[in-house]
Design a protein around this motif. Sequence first.
Motif, short mmCIF file in Angstrom:
data_model
loop_
_atom_site.label_atom_id
_atom_site.label_comp_id
_atom_site.label_asym_id
_atom_site.label_seq_id
_atom_site.Cartn_x
_atom_site.Cartn_y
_atom_site.Cartn_z
N GLY A 40 107.58 71.08 136.81
CA GLY A 40 108.98 71.63 136.96
C GLY A 40 109.92 70.70 136.41
O GLY A 40 111.23 70.70 136.52
N ILE A 41 109.34 70.29 135.00
CA ILE A 41 110.59 69.65 134.14
C ILE A 41 111.08 70.55 133.05
O ILE A 41 110.04 71.49 132.66
N GLU A 42 111.97 70.13 132.66
CA GLU A 42 112.83 70.84 131.45
C GLU A 42 112.06 70.45 130.08
O GLU A 42 111.38 69.68 129.96
N VAL A 43 111.89 71.74 129.16
CA VAL A 43 110.95 71.51 128.15
C VAL A 43 111.56 70.55 127.15
O VAL A 43 111.00 69.51 126.87
N ASP A 44 113.13 70.48 127.06
CA ASP A 44 113.57 69.32 126.27
C ASP A 44 113.02 67.87 126.86
O ASP A 44 113.02 67.01 125.89
N ASP A 45 113.08 67.71 128.11
CA ASP A 45 112.87 66.38 128.77
C ASP A 45 111.29 66.05 128.54
O ASP A 45 110.95 65.06 128.01
N ALA A 46 110.56 67.39 128.46
CA ALA A 46 108.95 67.07 128.24
C ALA A 46 109.06 66.57 126.84
O ALA A 46 107.98 65.59 126.70
N LEU A 47 109.61 67.42 125.92
CA LEU A 47 109.43 66.86 124.44
C LEU A 47 109.93 65.37 124.11
O LEU A 47 109.31 64.74 123.40
N ALA A 48 111.04 64.81 124.93
CA ALA A 48 111.54 63.53 124.66
C ALA A 48 110.36 62.64 125.23
O ALA A 48 110.30 61.62 124.58
N ILE A 49 109.85 62.97 126.45
CA ILE A 49 108.79 62.15 126.89
C ILE A 49 107.38 62.02 125.74
O ILE A 49 106.81 61.29 125.75
N ALA A 50 107.26 63.35 125.53
CA ALA A 50 105.80 63.34 124.76
C ALA A 50 106.33 62.51 123.23
O ALA A 50 105.13 62.19 122.83
N GLU A 51 107.40 62.67 122.87
CA GLU A 51 107.60 61.99 121.58
C GLU A 51 107.22 60.33 121.58
O GLU A 51 107.43 59.73 120.52
N GLN A 52 107.50 59.83 122.73
CA GLN A 52 107.30 58.46 123.19
C GLN A 52 105.86 57.97 123.25
O GLN A 52 105.61 56.79 123.16
N VAL A 53 104.97 59.16 123.41
CA VAL A 53 103.42 58.67 123.55
C VAL A 53 102.88 58.98 122.32
O VAL A 53 102.72 60.31 121.52
N SER A 54 102.11 57.89 121.81
CA SER A 54 101.30 58.14 120.50
C SER A 54 99.76 58.58 120.89
O SER A 54 99.55 57.87 121.86
N VAL A 55 99.40 59.35 120.04
CA VAL A 55 98.00 59.93 120.48
C VAL A 55 97.11 59.36 119.28
O VAL A 55 97.14 59.52 118.25
#
Length: 55
Positions: A40-55
């Motif tokens: 239930g999180i916002e897409v913008d928040d999810a993208l910001a979080i995902a950008e911090q994670v390197s794969v």
Amino acid sequence: MTTRLRQTKATLVCRRTGNLRAVQLLLGHRKIGSTVRYLGIEVDDALAIAEQVSV
């Protein structure tokens, strides 16, 4: 584990680590979008979080 408890644990892991990918794996979701909707999180928040994670 009940659905509510599962969702609460996933939310806490996401908040504490900021690692959406880890939450995705824990929940067994194939798509990150499913995890975002589940939490239930916002897409913008999810993208910001995902950008911090390197794969």
